[in-house]
Scaffold this motif. Sequence first.
Motif, mmCIF file in Angstrom:
data_model
loop_
_atom_site.group_PDB
_atom_site.id
_atom_site.type_symbol
_atom_site.label_atom_id
_atom_site.label_comp_id
_atom_site.label_asym_id
_atom_site.label_seq_id
_atom_site.Cartn_x
_atom_site.Cartn_y
_atom_site.Cartn_z
ATOM 1 N N GLY A 244 0.829 -1.200 0.000
ATOM 2 C CA GLY A 244 0.000 0.000 0.000
ATOM 3 C C GLY A 244 0.857 1.241 0.000
ATOM 4 O O GLY A 244 1.736 1.405 -0.866
ATOM 5 N N ASP A 245 0.665 2.118 0.990
ATOM 6 C CA ASP A 245 1.463 3.349 1.067
ATOM 7 C C ASP A 245 2.697 3.195 1.956
ATOM 8 O O ASP A 245 3.357 4.184 2.267
ATOM 9 N N LEU A 246 3.024 1.979 2.368
ATOM 10 C CA LEU A 246 4.181 1.753 3.225
ATOM 11 C C LEU A 246 5.473 1.689 2.407
ATOM 12 O O LEU A 246 5.479 1.254 1.251
ATOM 13 N N LYS A 247 6.577 2.095 3.033
ATOM 14 C CA LYS A 247 7.891 2.015 2.394
ATOM 15 C C LYS A 247 8.518 0.643 2.601
ATOM 16 O O LYS A 247 9.226 0.140 1.733
ATOM 17 N N TRP A 248 8.273 0.048 3.759
ATOM 18 C CA TRP A 248 8.830 -1.272 4.040
ATOM 19 C C TRP A 248 7.994 -1.958 5.117
ATOM 20 O O TRP A 248 7.281 -1.297 5.888
ATOM 21 N N ALA A 249 8.084 -3.249 5.148
ATOM 22 C CA ALA A 249 7.431 -4.048 6.191
ATOM 23 C C ALA A 249 8.186 -5.359 6.316
ATOM 24 O O ALA A 249 8.710 -5.898 5.331
ATOM 25 N N LYS A 250 8.232 -5.858 7.548
ATOM 26 C CA LYS A 250 8.882 -7.146 7.789
ATOM 27 C C LYS A 250 8.193 -7.825 8.965
ATOM 28 O O LYS A 250 7.479 -7.184 9.742
ATOM 29 N N GLY A 251 8.419 -9.116 9.096
ATOM 30 C CA GLY A 251 7.815 -9.821 10.220
ATOM 31 C C GLY A 251 8.081 -11.301 10.172
ATOM 32 O O GLY A 251 8.762 -11.819 9.279
ATOM 33 N N SER A 252 7.523 -11.983 11.156
ATOM 34 C CA SER A 252 7.665 -13.425 11.272
ATOM 35 C C SER A 252 6.295 -14.065 11.362
ATOM 36 O O SER A 252 5.305 -13.399 11.688
#
Length: 583
Positions: A541-549
């Motif tokens: 979407g409008d996010l620059k980055w995302a991370k997770g588990s």
Amino acid sequence: MKKISIILCLLIFVNYTYAQLPPVFGPEYVRAASTSEMVKTYLTPQRIIWQSDESGKSILNSERLLEKGNGQVAVNDENLFRFVSTTDEKPGILLDYGKEIHGGVKISMGIRESKTPLKLRLRFGESVGEAMSEIGGKQNATNEHSLRDFIIEVPWLGIVEVGETGFRFLRVDVVEANEDAPIKSIDAAFVYRDIPYLGSFESNDERLNQIWLTGAYTVHLNMQNYLWDGIKRDRLVWVGDMHPEVMTINTVFGNHEIVAKSLDLARDQHPLPQWMNGISSYSMWWLLIHKNMYDYHGNLAYLKEQEFYMIGLLDQLSTFIDKDNKEVLNGNRFLDWPTSEKPRAIHAGLQAMMVMTFEAGAEMMQVLGNGAFQKKYQKVADKLKKHKPKDNTTKQAAALMALADLQDAKKANEVLTKDGVQRMSTFYGYYILEAMAKANDYEGALRVIRDYWGGMLNLGATTFWEDFDVLDITNSGRIDELVAPTNYDIHGDFGEYCYVGYRHSLCHGWASGPTSWLSQHVLGINVMDGGNKVKIEPNLGDLKWAKGSFPTKYGILKVSHKKVANGNVETVIDAPVGLNVIQ
């Protein structure tokens, strides 16, 4: 030698006595006794919000309550917090433990001249307003489901521990006159399930990160010996509420035994032809949860245990379809509370749920190798799809119709995005987000999460609520502050149906939808094939980055996504051995 003989005689006597006890006191009793799966931690108050006396005459050394101690009274304790009451002044104090918790309170009293027990009135609250309230009245404070307003006695030079409810705030008042009571500590007894957060979500938007974690914590608190809807009320296994909760558990904690335990309880408590919790849609949610469980974890043996009940339930549901292929379900016809007075919306939602339930039933029969019933239930689903409900003006019904392919998702999204986040519910907010994802409106869905669930955070929430109307925000105070006379109390002044005023639960598991949604749709983690396969399809979407588990049956999956200059997304995947990952 004489001492040894005495010891041997004592041992023989003890063993003989134990052997003569009735079986209820012997090893059989120990084996039969139930044990709690919870742990307990004691929390010190984080701040004092209010006290009835600032002069130092009736309340002394109040800052001592904020000091971390050992909770053990002693005969030489000095300079303790003290309540001093008179005929005209019975002091009280309001404590904040920093976040919503489940449990009670442990109060330790020091030595004093009078050895009679000290009577204290306790008022637990999920908001400051609730902790300061009286039972009943226009704002509807209650002692239903869990006691939150009652009088206790604290022993001289002793400790008492009481209470089992959901709260963040505690008001303590002296009940009788002419008391001089030294109190060493008033600690919260936090009762919870000690399990790790295996799933995670981080992005460049700290608000979304906080919302993901708040949803996870909301469900975590409700994972008591069974999976509850709320920790203040109702503290029951409501099967419809469980669906968003189970999706959150899959996302955060993985394959946890509390889900099967609670589903089996609901099944055994409601033999056919009963509807679960008296609500036909909740019986359908039971089936849909089992489909999700198998998709994520692939436990064929457990699914097989449900086959007989599933077939009976699906056959029962199939009798509630008329000649025009419309559902005509009886019992309590319920989606969520905001639609409960809209029969056309309820019908549209139930028609969609019937389609999804029979499609899920057909898929589960295929997994179980039951080809005849697979064809039977798919035929019922196809029959139901021939009827297209005309009313889709409510967001809840429009969302379900989009998910059931009874309406084009992009067309339904026009309803879902009308007037922003007005006329939403925390329960069906999850399905609204799911339908928006189906319409590829990821930026719109992120706005809904920030505005709706973020609106609760703006008001001081540390867990998500049973219901929330954004129109109530105007001129309302926060739940963690004393409400000014010129403002509304967001907790006590609003609410309808079962959640009028302070009866409203501020920790309700069905409100956790953004947690699983962000992991599935933003991180793009789509579990398939009984948990053997995961397809990664990020939507930033409008996010620059995302991370997770994400917890899988093979271990922890880690993903990281970053937008690059040309607008594409670079993805890094760290997958456990055995997990089939596709992009």
